[in-house]
Every structure is written in structure tokens, then in C-alpha cells.
Scaffold this motif. Structure first.
Motif, mmCIF file in Angstrom:
data_model
loop_
_atom_site.group_PDB
_atom_site.id
_atom_site.type_symbol
_atom_site.label_atom_id
_atom_site.label_comp_id
_atom_site.label_asym_id
_atom_site.label_seq_id
_atom_site.Cartn_x
_atom_site.Cartn_y
_atom_site.Cartn_z
ATOM 1 N N LEU A 1 0.824 -1.216 0.000
ATOM 2 C CA LEU A 1 0.000 0.000 0.000
ATOM 3 C C LEU A 1 0.856 1.263 0.000
ATOM 4 N N LEU A 2 1.909 1.267 0.815
ATOM 5 C CA LEU A 2 2.818 2.413 0.839
ATOM 6 C C LEU A 2 3.515 2.594 -0.501
ATOM 7 N N SER A 3 3.811 1.485 -1.162
ATOM 8 C CA SER A 3 4.479 1.554 -2.465
ATOM 9 C C SER A 3 3.579 2.182 -3.512
ATOM 10 N N VAL A 4 2.292 1.824 -3.476
ATOM 11 C CA VAL A 4 1.350 2.415 -4.438
ATOM 12 C C VAL A 4 1.239 3.919 -4.214
ATOM 13 N N LEU A 5 1.184 4.328 -2.951
ATOM 14 C CA LEU A 5 1.117 5.762 -2.638
ATOM 15 C C LEU A 5 2.409 6.472 -3.017
ATOM 16 N N LEU A 6 3.541 5.835 -2.731
ATOM 17 C CA LEU A 6 4.841 6.431 -3.040
ATOM 18 C C LEU A 6 5.019 6.587 -4.540
ATOM 19 N N ALA A 7 4.522 5.619 -5.300
ATOM 20 C CA ALA A 7 4.645 5.697 -6.760
ATOM 21 C C ALA A 7 3.948 6.945 -7.296
ATOM 22 N N ARG A 8 2.769 7.238 -6.769
ATOM 23 C CA ARG A 8 2.045 8.433 -7.217
ATOM 24 C C ARG A 8 2.810 9.696 -6.873
ATOM 25 N N LEU A 9 3.412 9.727 -5.680
ATOM 26 C CA LEU A 9 4.174 10.907 -5.258
ATOM 27 C C LEU A 9 5.415 11.123 -6.114
ATOM 28 N N MET A 10 5.960 10.030 -6.657
ATOM 29 C CA MET A 10 7.196 10.123 -7.433
ATOM 30 C C MET A 10 6.930 10.094 -8.935
ATOM 31 N N GLY A 11 5.682 10.326 -9.317
ATOM 32 C CA GLY A 11 5.351 10.448 -10.724
ATOM 33 C C GLY A 11 5.246 9.148 -11.485
ATOM 34 N N ARG A 12 5.107 8.016 -10.770
ATOM 35 C CA ARG A 12 4.936 6.723 -11.435
ATOM 36 C C ARG A 12 3.497 6.250 -11.265
ATOM 37 N N THR B 1 14.689 1.361 -2.714
ATOM 38 C CA THR B 1 15.473 1.529 -1.480
ATOM 39 C C THR B 1 14.553 1.803 -0.300
ATOM 40 N N ALA B 2 13.599 2.711 -0.502
ATOM 41 C CA ALA B 2 12.660 3.053 0.570
ATOM 42 C C ALA B 2 11.797 1.853 0.948
ATOM 43 N N GLN B 3 11.364 1.082 -0.035
ATOM 44 C CA GLN B 3 10.536 -0.089 0.227
ATOM 45 C C GLN B 3 11.307 -1.132 1.039
ATOM 46 N N THR B 4 12.565 -1.352 0.671
ATOM 47 C CA THR B 4 13.400 -2.335 1.370
ATOM 48 C C THR B 4 13.625 -1.927 2.818
ATOM 49 N N LEU B 5 13.933 -0.654 3.042
ATOM 50 C CA LEU B 5 14.158 -0.168 4.400
ATOM 51 C C LEU B 5 12.868 -0.200 5.219
#
Length: 337
Positions: A110-121, A318-322
Motif C-alpha cells: 500500500l505504501l508503495s502504491v502511494l509512493l509511486a504516485r508521489l514520485m510520478g509513477r 530503497t525506501a521499500q526495502t528499508l
């Protein structure tokens, strides 16, 4: 007469697919050789060697077979993973930590899906990378990639994810046992940490048994429990995609066939209906099919287009792994499991 015609068509199809499939198998065997003799991660070697033969994916003689190897071999390999998991593993580790792992996997995706939107993906890229980090590395990336709608950069994003997640997994194999020792985790806790955080099964085994046999056993079982989460993740992803996929195009299947096969084989294994004489060869076959599929994906990937993914995507992984490492460590350090 009909049978003769069908046999002739089958022979013609096999003749058309054989060169590409044979090439993917040769690349996979070369990757396995490098892994066995030099310790290189086999998935990483398979996709890098495959990229070197990218020009053959557009060739009339090899292209169709490479496409089949990338798609069909992947699904068969994931389905056979079901014979590696069972409910006995859950009982050995305890339901408490299993629930922690379910929460960690869901949170990372879920965090990855949100992060993708924030990073233009797009959300598909977030789901792809998040699932590969949270569940089982390259195998999860391939399985999730197979249900995502085809996009212009689908194959490029999949190849990037496989390469990156395998590289991160290799680094984690070296660093995480050191981190566990520095944090004062005992052998049992270290096994839970390594199995719950390292992406690929092979690297989990390497890291766990580098500590001791007990840690290696626990880490391997935890990792295989994470593998079981691949089926529900793919199923939920398919349901969401069906709801949001444009009605004009072909909708993803409600329940992908390879997920059904995975669940069926896992159920049979949990009921102890599959003998060891079957599960061991099936595990080897599954691994071989997945390596061959990764090699074929590499052949379909252009190195020039791979570079276009950009640093933001690498920062995401990197963020996902950490994030996964922190989510697993917190309950261990607090003594909650």
C-alpha cells in the motif's frame, strides 16, 4: 483425419517455438553455471545474460519461443511453488509472527502504491515493486507482472524490478546478519528477521545458514510463509484490476489459472498427500522454470530503455526495502513476537 491434422499443427507450433525456448534454456543454464561456480545470484545472471541477446526477441525464428518462455514458464514455475509450502510451517513459526508478516506485506504494498504516485509513477509500478520487495523478490515480480495491464514500458519496468530487487537481496544477505548481531537478536529472532525481510529465497538461505543451522531453518520457513502470500496478493490485485480496467479492453482474469494451481498444490501438500519423492523434483523444476522465464524477460528488454527508468525508481525500491526491514524489526525488538 482430424487427429492427424491436429498432430501436424502441434508439430508446426513446436517447430516454431523451439528455437526461442531452447535459447532461453541455454541462457538459464549459463546463469546457473555462474551461480554454482562463482556464487553470483542466479536470477540476476539470468536477466543480465538475457539482455545481451535482446536483438533475438524481434527475430522471426526466436521471438515467438522467447515470448512463450517468458509467459508460460513463469506461470508454471509459480504454480509449482505451492508444493514448497504448507500449514505445518505456520504452526512451527506461530500465528503471531505470521500475522505480523501479513501486516508488513500489506503495508509495504500500500505504501508503495502511494509512493509511486508521489514520485510520478503509476500505481501498477508501485504494486509491482512493492509486491516484489514484500513477498519473494524476482518470483513475485514475474507473477505480479503477468496480471498487470500491458503498458508501453511493461517489460522495461519488470526487468528493472527483477534486477534491482535481486541486487538489494544480495546486499541484504551480507548486511542483515551483521545488523541482527549488532542489535542483539538471538538465533531465533535473527531467523525471523532474515526470513521476513530478505527478498529472494536463495539469499535468505545463504544469510540464515551463514549464522547457524537453527537460524537457517527458521529463516527458510519464514520465507516460504511469505511465498504463500503471493497467491492472495495476486488474486486481490486481479480483482482490483478488473474493477478499474477499461471495459473496452480485455479484462484480467478473476482468478489466474496459475494462482488456482498454486493454492491447490499447497492444499495437497498441507494434507500430506504429496510424497517427498514428488516435492523435491517439483521444487527443482519450479526453480528451473523461473530462471528460464527471467532469462526470456531479459531477452525482451532493451538496455537503453532500462536506463530510462531513472533514479526515482531506484530510490523507491530503497525506501521499500528499508520500510520492510523496520516493520519486521520493531515487533522483534519490542518482544511482541
Amino acid at each position: 483425419m482430424t487427429q492427424i491434422t491436429s498432430a501436424r499443427h502441434a508439430a508446426q507450433a513446436l517447430q516454431r517455438l523451439f528455437p526461442g525456448i531452447a535459447l532461453a534454456l541455454i541462457v538459464a543454464m549459463a546463469a546457473q553455471f555462474l551461480s554454482d561456480h562463482y556464487g553470483a545470484p542466479v536470477m540476476l545472471m539470468a536477466i543480465l545474460l538475457g539482455i545481451a541477446f535482446n536483438f533475438l526477441s524481434d527475430h522471426d525464428r526466436t521471438g515467438p519461443g522467447i515470448a512463450v518462455a517468458a509467459r508460460v514458464f513463469l506461470r508454471a514455475g509459480v504454480a509449482l511453488l505451492g508444493l514448497r509450502v504448507s500449514l505445518d510451517m505456520v504452526r512451527d513459526i506461530g500465528w503471531g509472527f505470521v500475522l505480523v508478516m501479513v501486516g508488513c506485506v500489506a503495508a509495504v504494498i500500500l505504501l508503495s502504491v502511494l509512493l509511486a504516485r508521489l514520485m510520478g509513477r503509476d500505481r501498477a509500478f508501485g504494486f509491482l515493486t512493492g509486491g516484489s520487495v514484500a513477498i519473494c523478490g524476482a518470483s513475485a515480480a514475474m507473477a505480479i507482472g503477468s496480471i498487470l495491464p500491458q503498458r508501453e514500458n511493461s517489460e522495461r519496468d519488470l526487468a528493472f524490478t527483477v534486477i534491482s530487487v535481486t541486487a538489494f537481496s544480495t546486499v541484504a544477505m551480507i548486511l542483515y546478519p551483521i545488523v541482527a548481531g549488532a542489535l542483539g537478536l538471538d538465533d531465533h529472532q535473527t531467523g525471523l528477521f532474515l526470513g521476513g525481510t530478505i527478498h529472494d529465497v536463495a539469499q535468505v538461505v545463504g544469510a540464515g545458514y551463514s549464522v547457524n543451522e537453527e537460524t537457517g531453518d527458521i529463516a527458510t520457513v519464514v520465507k516460504l510463509i511469505r511465498v504463500t502470500l503471493l497467491a492472495p496478493t495476486v488474486l486481490i490485485g486481479a480483482l482490483v484490476l478488473r474493477r478499474h480496467h477499461p471495459t473496452a479492453g480485455k479484462r484480467p482474469p478473476l482468478m489466474p489459472g496459475f494462482v488456482v494451481a498454486f493454492l491447490l498444490l499447497a492444499t495437497l501438500n498441507s494434507l500430506h498427500l504429496v510424497p517427498q519423492a514428488v516435492t523435491d523434483p517439483a521444487s527443482t523444476l519450479s526453480r528451473s522454470l523461473l530462471v528460464t522465464a527471467v532469462a526470456a524477460v531479459g531477452m525482451k528488454t532493451s538496455l537503453g530503455r532500462l536506463v530510462d527508468v531513472g533514479g526515482a525508481a531506484f530510490a523507491m525500491l530503497t525506501a521499500q526495502t528499508l520500510a520492510l526491514a523496520c516493520l519486521v524489526l520493531v515487533p522483534l525488538l519490542l518482544g511482541l513476537v
